[in-house]
Enzyme design. Structure first.
Site: not given
Length: 415
Positions: A200, A296, A363
């Site tokens: 991330s 995502d 994610h």
């Protein structure tokens, strides 16, 4: 095989020590809550690893938002992996400034993503697992998980003062340098293989620091990078606004991140443009592997359909569960997918790079065995993420660039 290239110098120039900014406020509070929640410490494996505070960090000004020293977790390698290293950068959103909204940096300094006061022992899973069945290629490597507490993807170098007079330290770049220097002293300087990775906001940080990491090692050492869930798009939301541009512009302006941005990009574009992965990847020389979902879920919730960008609750269920999307909404998400694939072109064109771009509603995919490597993990070309990364890193396949078809074509994505 290591690609030869000209590496940037390890020691970067610093801005004047007096570089100080005033924090007025920051964008959408939901950013911190949602993205920080998606990028927690490694969990779910047996055994705990103690956090280590970086020695002498405060004297170097390498501190978290609240002035506490940065922390990392080190799991020592063994056997054939004793001279191989993974350095993994934690994710957890950003904090920045935007007038007439809440001051998220002051709020963030009171949390685990702005301080090391509450770091606790953590367990390891996914790419951190020391069990060969769950982590076939990297199970016995030295593995480092770097705690994220600066709010700018380990890239800022400034100080701030909130409206209430609270002092804030934007020292992500100094944290990066202090952590890497300490790891070198602990044996990483003799590494034969090294991988810089992150999830991330940490995946973005991996792209920002990839070439600098490469420069720490002799050219004969195999050094590569792995960015997971960090390919954030500069895309319009349902109302025509650009959420990520607003966030990144605030980070760039507040935290003085230009030191880590590519010079060739800054010569042609503004710093906010150069903070986006689509521009960063054009300048990275080190072989890099990008893991990302075409759908995502964090970007769907915050880039495509953030709260307030649509009337009523028309997107409420779709943004939380792709199976609840209407055909018209799926068409919008397909458009996001097409933009992602287009912006990955520079990575596709680089011979020594790798891609694992699946169509799962997810994610980050490297920190859990469930998505990294297990019987139920997502697959592309009948390979899990772990197998694809291993094939790429060790050169077992000539090319490892897998881009999935449109949702819902991949039955291995599960629920």
């Amino acid at each position: 095989m290591v690609t030869e290239h000209t590496s940037p110098p390890v020691v970067r120039k610093r801005r004047p020590a007096g570089h100080t900014v005033t924090v007025a406020a920051a964008p959408l509070l939901v950013l911190l809550a949602l993205l920080a929640a998606s990028s927690r410490l490694p969990v779910a494996a047996a055994g705990l690893t103690q956090a280590t505070l970086v020695a002498g960090a405060q004297e170097k000004g390498a501190v978290c938002l609240d002035g506490t020293p940065p922390a990392y977790y080190l799991q020592k390698g063994f056997g054939s992996g004793s001279q191989s290293w993974i350095v993994f950068l934690e994710g957890g959103g950003w904090c920045s400034s935007k007038s007439n909204t809440a001051d998220t940096c002051s709020q963030r300094k009171m949390t685990a993503t702005g301080s090391s006061k509450s770091v606790e022992p953590a367990s390891f899973d996914g790419i951190f697992s020391d069990q060969q069945p769950q982590n076939p290629d990297f199970y016995n490597w030295n593995k480092v998980f770097v705690h994220y507490c600066d709010g700018a993807s380990f890239s800022g170098d400034a100080e701030g003062e909130a409206e209430d007079g609270t002092k804030l330290y934007f020292r992500g770049l100094r944290i990066w340098e202090a952590v890497i220097a300490e790891l070198m002293e602990k044996g990483m300087d003799t590494a034969k293989q090294a991988l810089l990775a992150g999830c991330s906001a940490g995946g973005l940080s991996t792209l920002l620091h990839c070439d600098n990491f490469r420069a720490r090692f002799p050219q004969e050492v195999s050094v590569k990078c792995l960015a997971d869930g960090g390919f954030f798009l500069d895309a319009e939301d349902l109302s025509g606004e650009r959420f990520m541009r607003s966030v990144f512009n605030g980070v760039v302006q507040l935290q003085n991140v230009c030191e880590v941005l590519p010079e060739e990009c800054l010569e042609e574009k503004d710093p906010t443009d150069c903070f986006f992965p689509a521009e960063l990847i054009k300048s990275i020389c080190t072989p890099t592997f990008i893991v990302n979902s075409e759908y995502d879920y964090w970007q769907i919730q915050n880039v495509v359909a953030p709260v307030g960008s649509y009337p009523g609750d028309t997107w409420l269920h779709c943004r939380d569960n792709i199976r609840s999307c209407s055909s018209q909404q799926i068409d919008v998400l397909h458009g996001f997918r097409q933009k992602l694939i287009h912006e990955l072109k520079a990575a596709k064109d680089k011979e020594d790079w790798g891609l694992f771009i699946d169509s799962c509603f997810t994610h980050c995919q490297t920190q859990s065995s469930g998505t990294w490597h297990s019987p139920t993990s997502p697959r592309l070309g009948n390979k899990t993420v772990a197998e694809a990364v291993g094939d790429w890193y060790f050169g077992r396949r000539r090319e490892v660039k897998q881009i999935d078809c449109e949702y819902p074509c991949n039955p291995t994505c599960g629920s």
